[in-house]
Design a protein around this motif. Sequence first.
Motif, mmCIF file in Angstrom:
data_model
loop_
_atom_site.group_PDB
_atom_site.id
_atom_site.type_symbol
_atom_site.label_atom_id
_atom_site.label_comp_id
_atom_site.label_asym_id
_atom_site.label_seq_id
_atom_site.Cartn_x
_atom_site.Cartn_y
_atom_site.Cartn_z
ATOM 1 N N PRO A 88 -3.937 35.180 -4.758
ATOM 2 C CA PRO A 88 -4.957 33.998 -4.512
ATOM 3 C C PRO A 88 -4.498 32.935 -3.589
ATOM 4 C CG PRO A 88 -4.253 34.511 -7.138
ATOM 5 C CD PRO A 88 -3.136 35.157 -6.189
ATOM 6 N N PRO A 89 -5.213 32.211 -3.095
ATOM 7 C CA PRO A 89 -5.107 31.083 -2.041
ATOM 8 C C PRO A 89 -4.071 30.233 -2.688
ATOM 9 C CG PRO A 89 -7.365 31.437 -2.211
ATOM 10 C CD PRO A 89 -6.885 32.136 -3.363
ATOM 11 N N SER A 90 -4.007 29.669 -3.955
ATOM 12 C CA SER A 90 -2.707 28.921 -4.594
ATOM 13 C C SER A 90 -2.424 29.297 -5.826
ATOM 14 C CB SER A 90 -3.176 27.382 -4.401
ATOM 15 O OG SER A 90 -4.285 27.130 -5.202
ATOM 16 N N ALA A 100 5.186 30.763 2.516
ATOM 17 C CA ALA A 100 3.731 30.176 2.059
ATOM 18 C C ALA A 100 3.816 28.879 1.448
ATOM 19 C CB ALA A 100 2.890 31.294 1.351
ATOM 20 N N THR A 136 -2.281 39.684 -1.020
ATOM 21 C CA THR A 136 -3.370 39.986 -2.079
ATOM 22 C C THR A 136 -3.437 38.689 -3.062
ATOM 23 O OG1 THR A 136 -1.844 41.366 -3.367
ATOM 24 C CG2 THR A 136 -3.403 42.507 -1.830
ATOM 25 N N LEU A 150 1.999 38.383 -0.894
ATOM 26 C CA LEU A 150 1.091 37.080 -0.205
ATOM 27 C C LEU A 150 -0.241 37.760 0.241
ATOM 28 C CD1 LEU A 150 3.960 35.150 1.372
ATOM 29 C CD2 LEU A 150 2.153 34.159 -0.566
ATOM 30 N N ARG A 177 1.050 27.362 -0.542
ATOM 31 C CA ARG A 177 0.301 27.963 -1.361
ATOM 32 C C ARG A 177 0.858 27.989 -2.802
ATOM 33 N NH1 ARG A 177 -0.847 33.714 1.047
ATOM 34 N NH2 ARG A 177 -2.157 34.149 -0.669
ATOM 35 N N ARG A 222 2.194 26.056 -5.985
ATOM 36 C CA ARG A 222 2.102 24.821 -6.539
ATOM 37 C C ARG A 222 3.344 24.469 -7.324
ATOM 38 N NH1 ARG A 222 -2.764 22.907 -8.180
ATOM 39 N NH2 ARG A 222 -1.674 21.412 -9.171
#
Length: 231
Positions: free
Chosen positions: A52-54, A74, A50, A48, A77, A79
């Motif tokens: 991406p945001p989602s 998370a 490194t 987590l 984050r 989807r």
Amino acid sequence: MALLLVPGFMADETLWDDMLPALARFGPVVHADLRHDTSVEAMARRVLATAPPSFLLVGFSMGGYVARAIARQAPARVRALVLIATSTRGDTAALQKRKGAIASAAPSIAFSGLSRTAVATSLHPDRRDDDALIERIRAMGTRLGGEVFRRQSMLDRPGDLERSGEIRCPTLVVAAAQDQLRSMEEAREMAAAIPCATLAVIEDTGHMIPIEAPRRLLDVIVSWLAAHTAG
């Protein structure tokens, strides 16, 4: 949207080579690094840090434990989640005994990769004499090396069935019909415990689905991801 791929025990990013062109339609592919940590939760935190945001998240075998930890740590984050040939059960008594033997082995003993017998056991019975396939799998372990083997072999995989309700994203559970390492019962109980999860079974393959049956695995994953990322 990015696609985060989490490999299994003694597998590296080449596990996904046959699938990457088709998976790239969903966005940039990011590979999780499981070489350094000594717990599932620590592996998830490193990934987590490194990531991406989602992202869309795919975990194979041991990587399925890490992927579920990522989804719990998370949730906003992740989807969608795909769990391949994995389980929510804790370590068996046999695996605990094996860990004890590895712990007591001298660190100086040279590591020459996973044994041919161990790799063959993970495959569909019809593929257990496929030298090219076996060597491809063994090569991943050889590249990772002895320190990673010892670290991953000693990893505690606590059962997390009771935490399945914490996973809130759309989830696909993929099982191999002839998997000798993870049973259909394990796949069914995992799919039943995760809210609104879908179970898909791929026939004529053993545990190493991404390498044994990449096209059939893609057929399942791509259509499901497309349906759950539309709009």
